[in-house]
Design a protein around this motif. Sequence first.
Motif, PDB file in Angstrom:
ATOM      1  N   SER A  66       0.829  -1.211   0.000  1.00 46.80           N
ATOM      2  CA  SER A  66       0.000   0.000   0.000  1.00 46.80           C
ATOM      3  C   SER A  66       0.862   1.259   0.000  1.00 46.80           C
ATOM      4  O   SER A  66       0.373   2.356  -0.272  1.00 46.80           O
ATOM      5  CB  SER A  66      -0.931   0.002   1.218  1.00 46.80           C
ATOM      6  N   GLU A  67       2.147   1.120   0.296  1.00 51.77           N
ATOM      7  CA  GLU A  67       3.053   2.270   0.224  1.00 51.77           C
ATOM      8  C   GLU A  67       3.376   2.604  -1.227  1.00 51.77           C
ATOM      9  O   GLU A  67       3.466   3.776  -1.600  1.00 51.77           O
ATOM     10  CB  GLU A  67       4.343   1.975   0.992  1.00 51.77           C
ATOM     11  N   LEU A  68       3.542   1.579  -2.059  1.00 51.32           N
ATOM     12  CA  LEU A  68       3.882   1.813  -3.465  1.00 51.32           C
ATOM     13  C   LEU A  68       2.667   2.217  -4.288  1.00 51.32           C
ATOM     14  O   LEU A  68       2.782   3.019  -5.213  1.00 51.32           O
ATOM     15  CB  LEU A  68       4.520   0.553  -4.058  1.00 51.32           C
ATOM     16  N   VAL A  69       1.509   1.660  -3.961  1.00 53.78           N
ATOM     17  CA  VAL A  69       0.262   2.028  -4.651  1.00 53.78           C
ATOM     18  C   VAL A  69      -0.804   2.206  -3.578  1.00 53.78           C
ATOM     19  O   VAL A  69      -1.342   1.249  -3.052  1.00 53.78           O
ATOM     20  CB  VAL A  69      -0.175   0.943  -5.661  1.00 53.78           C
ATOM     21  N   SER A  70      -1.095   3.457  -3.250  1.00 48.81           N
ATOM     22  CA  SER A  70      -1.931   3.740  -2.081  1.00 48.81           C
ATOM     23  C   SER A  70      -3.388   4.054  -2.413  1.00 48.81           C
ATOM     24  O   SER A  70      -4.256   3.991  -1.538  1.00 48.81           O
ATOM     25  CB  SER A  70      -1.339   4.908  -1.285  1.00 48.81           C
ATOM     26  N   ARG A  71      -3.652   4.414  -3.688  1.00 53.26           N
ATOM     27  CA  ARG A  71      -5.027   4.811  -4.041  1.00 53.26           C
ATOM     28  C   ARG A  71      -5.209   4.700  -5.557  1.00 53.26           C
ATOM     29  O   ARG A  71      -4.252   4.508  -6.299  1.00 53.26           O
ATOM     30  CB  ARG A  71      -5.313   6.232  -3.573  1.00 53.26           C
ATOM     31  N   ASP A  72      -6.439   4.865  -5.996  1.00 49.61           N
ATOM     32  CA  ASP A  72      -6.742   4.908  -7.435  1.00 49.61           C
ATOM     33  C   ASP A  72      -6.460   6.328  -7.930  1.00 49.61           C
ATOM     34  O   ASP A  72      -7.065   7.290  -7.427  1.00 49.61           O
ATOM     35  CB  ASP A  72      -8.210   4.566  -7.686  1.00 49.61           C
ATOM     36  N   GLU A  73      -5.569   6.445  -8.920  1.00 52.62           N
ATOM     37  CA  GLU A  73      -5.228   7.779  -9.410  1.00 52.62           C
ATOM     38  C   GLU A  73      -4.606   7.714 -10.797  1.00 52.62           C
ATOM     39  O   GLU A  73      -4.141   6.663 -11.245  1.00 52.62           O
ATOM     40  CB  GLU A  73      -4.269   8.474  -8.444  1.00 52.62           C
ATOM     41  N   VAL A  74      -4.617   8.866 -11.450  1.00 52.26           N
ATOM     42  CA  VAL A  74      -4.007   9.028 -12.771  1.00 52.26           C
ATOM     43  C   VAL A  74      -2.918  10.093 -12.654  1.00 52.26           C
ATOM     44  O   VAL A  74      -3.145  11.156 -12.079  1.00 52.26           O
ATOM     45  CB  VAL A  74      -5.052   9.465 -13.819  1.00 52.26           C
ATOM     46  N   LEU A  75      -1.753   9.784 -13.194  1.00 50.45           N
ATOM     47  CA  LEU A  75      -0.647  10.742 -13.211  1.00 50.45           C
ATOM     48  C   LEU A  75      -0.258  11.029 -14.654  1.00 50.45           C
ATOM     49  O   LEU A  75      -0.241  10.122 -15.489  1.00 50.45           O
ATOM     50  CB  LEU A  75       0.577  10.192 -12.471  1.00 50.45           C
ATOM     51  N   LEU A  76       0.051  12.284 -14.936  1.00 49.99           N
ATOM     52  CA  LEU A  76       0.496  12.679 -16.272  1.00 49.99           C
ATOM     53  C   LEU A  76       1.782  13.484 -16.166  1.00 49.99           C
ATOM     54  O   LEU A  76       1.830  14.515 -15.497  1.00 49.99           O
ATOM     55  CB  LEU A  76      -0.576  13.517 -16.978  1.00 49.99           C
ATOM     56  N   TYR A  77       2.804  12.990 -16.844  1.00 54.06           N
ATOM     57  CA  TYR A  77       4.068  13.707 -16.957  1.00 54.06           C
ATOM     58  C   TYR A  77       4.166  14.237 -18.384  1.00 54.06           C
ATOM     59  O   TYR A  77       4.342  13.455 -19.324  1.00 54.06           O
ATOM     60  CB  TYR A  77       5.245  12.774 -16.665  1.00 54.06           C
TER      61      TYR A  77
END
Length: 246
Positions: A66-77
């Motif tokens: 849960s530290e590496l993936v803690s929630r549902d989310e989208v990231l954009l770089y």
Amino acid sequence: MELYNALIEHTNELLAKGSPKVWPYKAGKAWPDLGSAELVLQSDAAYELGALGLGSANYICTTTSSELVSRDEVLLYGPDLKAIKKDVPFARIVLLRVGVLEGEDEEVYRALKDIEFCKYHVYPEGYMVRMSPESHREQVRVSKKAIKRGINFEQVGYRYIEAYKKDPNVLNVKVIFVTDPTLDFKAMLENAKKADAITSTLTHIMEGLPTDCSVCQLKDICDEVEGMKELHFGVGDKGTNAKDHH
């Protein structure tokens, strides 16, 4: 399932050089899905993400952390779809937090393969995806019509999140899109190859590959990936032909 943790950490290191836009998942806001593949002709396309000659990478990593993936989310770089005016390099990386999968090793493996196949069942309208498992690339042709309608990575990412979360073993999904040309696409492609190598090694283990390290073609992966060797020997010991391994 911590076999991919080092890859997740390396991915985070690569992306630390960029500054992402972050969208926590919002239910009901996903971009429309057609339910089947759509053909976007070159004449109808605004541009292509990950076009030939440009950087491109696509991979999935699973973890129970849960530290590496803690929630549902989208990231954009990098720039969003409406800001892009020409072909750009592209990567899509999906990090999945799964529950502690129960059952025999083969059942766990099958569950992981089911999760992986989710990526082939996402068809955002005006967003034609072409994946090449052999080259670990992903190219996307985005239609001019979709751009006019306001398509963006946030909503496309939500569509992927919803697809993965149909699987009861998936707890959280982080979808990462990369269009920033200053980031290291070559290193991301190497990560994609390593993720595929881990998955392939897992496949061979489940198919009863001999556990004699001296003759195993996948020894390098077992040596490099923490937990792989223990899994290999654990499966092998269940068989009748498992050899002494030291």
